[in-house]
Design a protein around this motif. Structure first.
Motif, PDB file in Angstrom:
ATOM      1  N   GLY A   1       5.580 -13.470   4.136  1.00  0.00           N
ATOM      2  CA  GLY A   1       6.008 -14.235   2.971  1.00  0.00           C
ATOM      3  C   GLY A   1       5.947 -13.358   1.733  1.00  0.00           C
ATOM      4  O   GLY A   1       5.573 -12.186   1.810  1.00  0.00           O
ATOM      5  N   ARG A   2       6.337 -13.906   0.571  1.00  0.00           N
ATOM      6  CA  ARG A   2       6.234 -13.135  -0.680  1.00  0.00           C
ATOM      7  C   ARG A   2       5.576 -13.962  -1.776  1.00  0.00           C
ATOM      8  O   ARG A   2       5.646 -15.186  -1.787  1.00  0.00           O
ATOM      9  N   VAL A   3       4.925 -13.237  -2.659  1.00  0.00           N
ATOM     10  CA  VAL A   3       4.379 -13.847  -3.872  1.00  0.00           C
ATOM     11  C   VAL A   3       5.001 -13.123  -5.058  1.00  0.00           C
ATOM     12  O   VAL A   3       5.038 -11.890  -5.078  1.00  0.00           O
ATOM     13  N   THR A   4       5.501 -13.874  -6.019  1.00  0.00           N
ATOM     14  CA  THR A   4       5.986 -13.278  -7.270  1.00  0.00           C
ATOM     15  C   THR A   4       4.800 -13.227  -8.232  1.00  0.00           C
ATOM     16  O   THR A   4       4.093 -14.226  -8.384  1.00  0.00           O
ATOM     17  N   LEU A   5       4.578 -12.077  -8.861  1.00  0.00           N
ATOM     18  CA  LEU A   5       3.495 -12.009  -9.862  1.00  0.00           C
ATOM     19  C   LEU A   5       3.998 -12.530 -11.199  1.00  0.00           C
ATOM     20  O   LEU A   5       3.372 -13.370 -11.829  1.00  0.00           O
TER      21      LEU A   5
ATOM     22  N   MET B   1       5.528  -9.077  -4.350  1.00  0.00           N
ATOM     23  CA  MET B   1       4.949  -8.366  -3.217  1.00  0.00           C
ATOM     24  C   MET B   1       5.061  -9.228  -1.968  1.00  0.00           C
ATOM     25  O   MET B   1       5.304 -10.439  -2.053  1.00  0.00           O
ATOM     26  N   ALA B   2       4.890  -8.591  -0.825  1.00  0.00           N
ATOM     27  CA  ALA B   2       4.788  -9.361   0.415  1.00  0.00           C
ATOM     28  C   ALA B   2       3.320  -9.689   0.628  1.00  0.00           C
ATOM     29  O   ALA B   2       2.437  -9.008   0.105  1.00  0.00           O
ATOM     30  N   VAL B   3       3.040 -10.763   1.380  1.00  0.00           N
ATOM     31  CA  VAL B   3       1.651 -11.136   1.667  1.00  0.00           C
ATOM     32  C   VAL B   3       1.473 -11.297   3.175  1.00  0.00           C
ATOM     33  O   VAL B   3       2.461 -11.461   3.899  1.00  0.00           O
ATOM     34  N   ASP B   4       0.222 -11.246   3.617  1.00  0.00           N
ATOM     35  CA  ASP B   4       0.089 -11.273   5.075  1.00  0.00           C
ATOM     36  C   ASP B   4      -0.068 -12.685   5.653  1.00  0.00           C
ATOM     37  O   ASP B   4      -0.824 -12.925   6.580  1.00  0.00           O
ATOM     38  N   LEU B   5       0.716 -13.598   5.109  1.00  0.00           N
ATOM     39  CA  LEU B   5       1.011 -14.861   5.790  1.00  0.00           C
ATOM     40  C   LEU B   5       2.412 -14.619   6.341  1.00  0.00           C
ATOM     41  O   LEU B   5       3.262 -14.101   5.620  1.00  0.00           O
ATOM     42  N   ALA B   6       2.662 -14.976   7.586  1.00  0.00           N
ATOM     43  CA  ALA B   6       3.914 -14.510   8.191  1.00  0.00           C
ATOM     44  C   ALA B   6       4.478 -15.505   9.199  1.00  0.00           C
ATOM     45  O   ALA B   6       3.787 -16.416   9.657  1.00  0.00           O
TER      46      ALA B   6
ATOM     47  N   ALA C   1      11.898  -8.421  -1.375  1.00  0.00           N
ATOM     48  CA  ALA C   1      10.438  -8.270  -1.256  1.00  0.00           C
ATOM     49  C   ALA C   1      10.044  -8.162   0.215  1.00  0.00           C
ATOM     50  O   ALA C   1       9.248  -7.295   0.597  1.00  0.00           O
ATOM     51  N   ILE C   2      10.603  -9.022   1.045  1.00  0.00           N
ATOM     52  CA  ILE C   2      10.197  -9.052   2.460  1.00  0.00           C
ATOM     53  C   ILE C   2      10.634  -7.776   3.182  1.00  0.00           C
ATOM     54  O   ILE C   2       9.950  -7.284   4.074  1.00  0.00           O
ATOM     55  N   VAL C   3      11.745  -7.206   2.789  1.00  0.00           N
ATOM     56  CA  VAL C   3      12.206  -5.973   3.450  1.00  0.00           C
ATOM     57  C   VAL C   3      11.495  -4.739   2.873  1.00  0.00           C
ATOM     58  O   VAL C   3      11.004  -3.896   3.622  1.00  0.00           O
ATOM     59  N   HIS C   4      11.418  -4.623   1.545  1.00  0.00           N
ATOM     60  CA  HIS C   4      11.001  -3.347   0.947  1.00  0.00           C
ATOM     61  C   HIS C   4       9.519  -3.243   0.581  1.00  0.00           C
ATOM     62  O   HIS C   4       9.071  -2.160   0.198  1.00  0.00           O
ATOM     63  N   ALA C   5       8.764  -4.339   0.648  1.00  0.00           N
ATOM     64  CA  ALA C   5       7.372  -4.291   0.162  1.00  0.00           C
ATOM     65  C   ALA C   5       6.538  -3.283   0.940  1.00  0.00           C
ATOM     66  O   ALA C   5       6.773  -3.023   2.122  1.00  0.00           O
ATOM     67  N   ARG C   6       5.563  -2.721   0.225  1.00  0.00           N
ATOM     68  CA  ARG C   6       4.669  -1.749   0.857  1.00  0.00           C
ATOM     69  C   ARG C   6       3.237  -2.223   0.681  1.00  0.00           C
ATOM     70  O   ARG C   6       2.901  -2.878  -0.301  1.00  0.00           O
TER      71      ARG C   6
ATOM     72  N   VAL D   1      -4.962 -13.360  -0.763  1.00  0.00           N
ATOM     73  CA  VAL D   1      -3.929 -12.427  -0.281  1.00  0.00           C
ATOM     74  C   VAL D   1      -3.974 -11.111  -1.061  1.00  0.00           C
ATOM     75  O   VAL D   1      -4.461 -11.059  -2.192  1.00  0.00           O
ATOM     76  N   ARG D   2      -3.473 -10.073  -0.436  1.00  0.00           N
ATOM     77  CA  ARG D   2      -3.293  -8.769  -1.082  1.00  0.00           C
ATOM     78  C   ARG D   2      -1.885  -8.290  -0.734  1.00  0.00           C
ATOM     79  O   ARG D   2      -1.272  -8.802   0.206  1.00  0.00           O
ATOM     80  N   PRO D   3      -1.373  -7.287  -1.445  1.00  0.00           N
ATOM     81  CA  PRO D   3      -0.010  -6.828  -1.138  1.00  0.00           C
ATOM     82  C   PRO D   3       0.095  -6.290   0.294  1.00  0.00           C
ATOM     83  O   PRO D   3      -0.694  -5.445   0.699  1.00  0.00           O
ATOM     84  N   ALA D   4       1.063  -6.822   1.035  1.00  0.00           N
ATOM     85  CA  ALA D   4       1.201  -6.474   2.461  1.00  0.00           C
ATOM     86  C   ALA D   4       2.511  -5.707   2.695  1.00  0.00           C
ATOM     87  O   ALA D   4       3.352  -5.594   1.798  1.00  0.00           O
ATOM     88  N   ALA D   5       2.670  -5.217   3.914  1.00  0.00           N
ATOM     89  CA  ALA D   5       3.845  -4.407   4.261  1.00  0.00           C
ATOM     90  C   ALA D   5       5.053  -5.278   4.566  1.00  0.00           C
ATOM     91  O   ALA D   5       4.940  -6.325   5.191  1.00  0.00           O
TER      92      ALA D   5
END
Ligand code: GLA
Length: 382
Positions: free
Chosen positions: A32-36, A51-56, A174-179, A361-365
């Motif tokens: 998933g993604r979170v907008t800051l 960013m992406a988050v590690d809920l998926a 976000a879901i494709v490019h997040a690191r 959550v933290r920024p995920a891949a």
């Protein structure tokens, strides 16, 4: 088993349970993604920090044995003779296949199941995630590869042209490019992007679902987009960063929407600068201001979201909070010192009345990292 292996197993089992045992399924997981900061500006070329988050969500896909298209997940099942839209669980899953098929050889009928911990209708981009997970699982099944930008384009075709939601492009990008451990700074006008490292090891994000989902069918979302486009057109600009403070010239009916897009894109750019210099108080303030603009100018908040944001801000160690995603319900995100996360989650659950739907959550891949076997590189063409 690893978490990813577990998720693949669960999705494959969902397929067998819904439609009986069949060929081994190919699987893929999308976050998933979170907008800051930077909400309701992507569709008018604004800046976004996300960013992406590690809920998926994880999708399992296999060829159909009898020519029927089948889909299962979220307690629903769908079966039809063609991959058409019917307002059910099949729509986004089949749309991914149809969009991929429109850019290459048509796909044979498929059976697809989805499982995972990313909640639907919670403002965390589950729609984009399910489409992207399905697209990647299909790429793996077909033994094909796509450049990351082509995958974004296919997900947008699926959501906008096939499902019919007039979304911007922030969720898909976000879901494709997040690191991992990085925030993605997007310029939705030029398509440019860059990553900024998450600067604070002891600061995290608490996300909490409100349990509300008001915008059935996306009618209000469409109206916000139309108003934003009208504000740009009235000022003779094509993107919101060009507005500057000219929102003052708008007629009263358009002024609040125009002020939201003009100020929110500036806040998003300022949020990226706050991350670059490690100014957590500044980022928190920008998140607070973003919520206020979404509440009063964009009018996409609800009483419950406002109450949750206020509750989060009342917890010592919370730097700022705002609604996340399109609004009209969904979730809030709070920027908190890790040590205050539990108290913040408890305060939020007390307002929402919901237990177990608050996440740290933290920024995920994103998929460029996690699905590098089929996503990325220059070569394209499905
Ligand atoms: C939804 C849409 C995005 C974006 C946000 C609001 O998530 O899919 O394109 O417009 O709402 O920022």
């Amino acid at each position: 088993m690893t978490r990813a292996g577990d998720a693949s197993h669960t999705a494959s089992r969902a397929l067998d349970q819904a439609f009986g045992a069949g060929a081994a399924a190919s699987t893929a997981t999308a976050p998933g993604r979170v907008t800051l900061v930077g909400e309701h500006v992507d569709y008018v070329g604004g800046h976004v920090a996300c960013m992406a988050v590690d809920l998926a969500l994880t999708v399992a896909v296999r060829p159909s044995r009898d020519g029927w298209w089948r889909a299962a997940g979220l307690g629903q099942r769908a079966e039809r003779s063609a991959p058409v839209m019917a307002g059910d669980i099949g729509d986004r899953l089949f749309a991914a296949a149809v969009a991929l098929g429109s850019r290459g050889p048509a796909l044979p009928p498929l059976e697809i199941a989805v499982a995972g911990d990313l909640p639907a209708s919670a403002g965390l981009a589950s729609s984009a995630a399910v489409i992207l997970a399905a697209a990647v699982a299909i790429l793996r099944l077909a033994g094909r590869r796509l450049a990351a930008e082509e995958l974004v384009a296919i997900a947008l075709t699926a959501e906008r042209d096939i499902v019919g939601v007039p979304c911007g492009d922030l969720d898909q990008r976000a879901i494709v490019h997040a690191r991992p451990e990085e925030v993605l700074a997007l310029d939705c006008a030029s398509g440019a992007r860059r990553s900024v490292a998450w600067p604070w090891p002891t600061v995290a994000l608490v996300v909490a679902a409100s349990g509300e989902c008001h915008d059935v069918g996306g009618r209000e979302y469409r109206r916000r987009r139309e108003a934003a486009e009208s504000a740009c057109a009235a000022l003779g600009v094509s993107t919101c960063p060009e507005i500057g403070d000219r929102w003052r010239e708008l007629e009263p009916g358009l002024l609040p929407r125009g002020r939201h897009i003009a100020t929110e894109t500036l806040r998003a750019a300022a949020a990226v600068r706050a991350l670059e210099v490690g100014d957590v108080a500044a980022l928190g303030r920008l998140m607070d201001e973003s919520h206020e603009s979404l509440r009063s100018d964009c009018e996409v908040s609800t009483d419950r979201l406002d109450a949750m944001v206020a509750a989060a801000r009342g917890v010592p160690g919370c730097h700022g909070a705002r609604l996340v995603g399109a609004g009209f319900g969904g979730s809030i995100v709070a920027l908190v010192e890790q040590g205050a996360a539990k108290a913040c989650a408890a305060a939020l659950a007390a307002v929402s009345g919901l237990d177990g739907v608050t996440w740290l959550v933290r920024p995920a891949a994103g998929l460029e990292v996690t699905a590098a076997d089929v996503v990325g590189g220059e070569e394209g063409g499905f």
